[in-house]
Design a protein around this motif. Sequence first.
Motif, PDB file in Angstrom:
ATOM      1  N   ASP A   1      -9.698  -1.362   1.287  1.00 27.38           N
ATOM      2  CA  ASP A   1      -8.668  -0.549   1.506  1.00 27.38           C
ATOM      3  C   ASP A   1      -7.746   0.288   0.478  1.00 27.38           C
ATOM      4  O   ASP A   1      -6.435   0.428   0.369  1.00 27.38           O
ATOM      5  CB  ASP A   1      -7.619  -0.934   2.528  1.00 27.38           C
ATOM      6  CG  ASP A   1      -6.743   0.045   3.284  1.00 27.38           C
ATOM      7  OD1 ASP A   1      -6.979   1.187   3.172  1.00 27.38           O
ATOM      8  OD2 ASP A   1      -5.579  -0.328   4.071  1.00 27.38           O
TER       9      ASP A   1
ATOM     10  N   HIS B   1       1.771   0.794  -6.005  1.00 24.92           N
ATOM     11  CA  HIS B   1       0.376   1.732  -6.076  1.00 24.92           C
ATOM     12  C   HIS B   1       0.580   1.933  -7.699  1.00 24.92           C
ATOM     13  O   HIS B   1       1.533   1.634  -8.302  1.00 24.92           O
ATOM     14  CB  HIS B   1       0.451   3.037  -5.358  1.00 24.92           C
ATOM     15  CG  HIS B   1       0.907   2.999  -3.956  1.00 24.92           C
ATOM     16  ND1 HIS B   1      -0.051   2.497  -3.250  1.00 24.92           N
ATOM     17  CD2 HIS B   1       1.936   3.467  -3.311  1.00 24.92           C
ATOM     18  CE1 HIS B   1       0.484   2.535  -1.947  1.00 24.92           C
ATOM     19  NE2 HIS B   1       1.771   3.034  -2.053  1.00 24.92           N
TER      20      HIS B   1
ATOM     21  N   ILE C   1      -2.856   1.587  -2.691  1.00 21.61           N
ATOM     22  CA  ILE C   1      -3.522   0.310  -2.166  1.00 21.61           C
ATOM     23  C   ILE C   1      -2.947   0.333  -0.597  1.00 21.61           C
ATOM     24  O   ILE C   1      -1.850   0.649  -0.462  1.00 21.61           O
ATOM     25  CB  ILE C   1      -2.530  -0.895  -3.003  1.00 21.61           C
ATOM     26  CG1 ILE C   1      -2.667  -0.798  -4.560  1.00 21.61           C
ATOM     27  CG2 ILE C   1      -3.212  -2.299  -2.424  1.00 21.61           C
ATOM     28  CD1 ILE C   1      -4.196  -0.840  -4.991  1.00 21.61           C
ATOM     29  N   SER C   2      -3.797  -0.333   0.225  1.00 23.12           N
ATOM     30  CA  SER C   2      -3.726  -0.587   1.442  1.00 23.12           C
ATOM     31  C   SER C   2      -3.287   0.818   2.325  1.00 23.12           C
ATOM     32  O   SER C   2      -2.251   0.766   3.177  1.00 23.12           O
ATOM     33  CB  SER C   2      -2.317  -1.521   1.862  1.00 23.12           C
ATOM     34  OG  SER C   2      -2.733  -2.699   0.984  1.00 23.12           O
TER      35      SER C   2
ATOM     36  N   LYS D   1      -4.964   2.720   4.412  1.00 25.63           N
ATOM     37  CA  LYS D   1      -5.180   2.830   5.847  1.00 25.63           C
ATOM     38  C   LYS D   1      -4.209   1.989   6.615  1.00 25.63           C
ATOM     39  O   LYS D   1      -3.689   2.392   7.636  1.00 25.63           O
ATOM     40  CB  LYS D   1      -6.632   2.433   6.426  1.00 25.63           C
ATOM     41  CG  LYS D   1      -7.093   2.970   7.567  1.00 25.63           C
ATOM     42  CD  LYS D   1      -8.563   3.070   7.886  1.00 25.63           C
ATOM     43  CE  LYS D   1      -8.977   4.089   7.966  1.00 25.63           C
ATOM     44  NZ  LYS D   1     -10.587   3.869   8.195  1.00 25.63           N
ATOM     45  N   ARG D   2      -3.741   0.875   6.425  1.00 22.33           N
ATOM     46  CA  ARG D   2      -2.962   0.019   6.872  1.00 22.33           C
ATOM     47  C   ARG D   2      -1.505   0.588   6.928  1.00 22.33           C
ATOM     48  O   ARG D   2      -0.836   0.639   8.080  1.00 22.33           O
ATOM     49  CB  ARG D   2      -2.759  -1.409   6.083  1.00 22.33           C
ATOM     50  CG  ARG D   2      -1.839  -2.480   6.892  1.00 22.33           C
ATOM     51  CD  ARG D   2      -1.764  -3.794   6.223  1.00 22.33           C
ATOM     52  NE  ARG D   2      -1.210  -3.590   4.717  1.00 22.33           N
ATOM     53  CZ  ARG D   2       0.108  -3.337   4.602  1.00 22.33           C
ATOM     54  NH1 ARG D   2       0.992  -3.441   5.618  1.00 22.33           N
ATOM     55  NH2 ARG D   2       0.467  -3.351   3.488  1.00 22.33           N
ATOM     56  N   LEU D   3      -1.045   1.076   5.776  1.00 25.36           N
ATOM     57  CA  LEU D   3       0.129   1.549   5.741  1.00 25.36           C
ATOM     58  C   LEU D   3       0.365   3.031   6.645  1.00 25.36           C
ATOM     59  O   LEU D   3       1.153   3.146   7.218  1.00 25.36           O
ATOM     60  CB  LEU D   3       0.614   2.089   4.257  1.00 25.36           C
ATOM     61  CG  LEU D   3       0.779   0.887   3.406  1.00 25.36           C
ATOM     62  CD1 LEU D   3       0.977   1.159   1.833  1.00 25.36           C
ATOM     63  CD2 LEU D   3       2.205  -0.042   3.991  1.00 25.36           C
TER      64      LEU D   3
END
Length: 90
Positions: free
Chosen positions: A20, A42, A58-59, A61-63
């Motif tokens: 991700d 980031h 970083i992350s 899609k989750r964020l």
Amino acid sequence: MAITIDGLVFERSNYDADGDVLYLSRGESRVAADGLLTPEGHGVRFGPDGRVIGVTLISVKRLLEQDGYLTITVPRTVHVRDDELGGVLC
């Protein structure tokens, strides 16, 4: 497809779905002269002239799913929506 974040145009992108992580770069491919970690976690890479040449988000899609936008400080804090990433997370 180019992605623009806070007026910075990133011509190349690569999304690692397993981690991700979204890698964005601009200009010629080159080794960064400096880099920093943003308050959001980031990475921002700078060329020898001090200009931003790339970011590692970083992350992503989750964020985006959690907050509806991604916050990144490059060098000022901006919010980026999924539709501004040009579909690179598909």
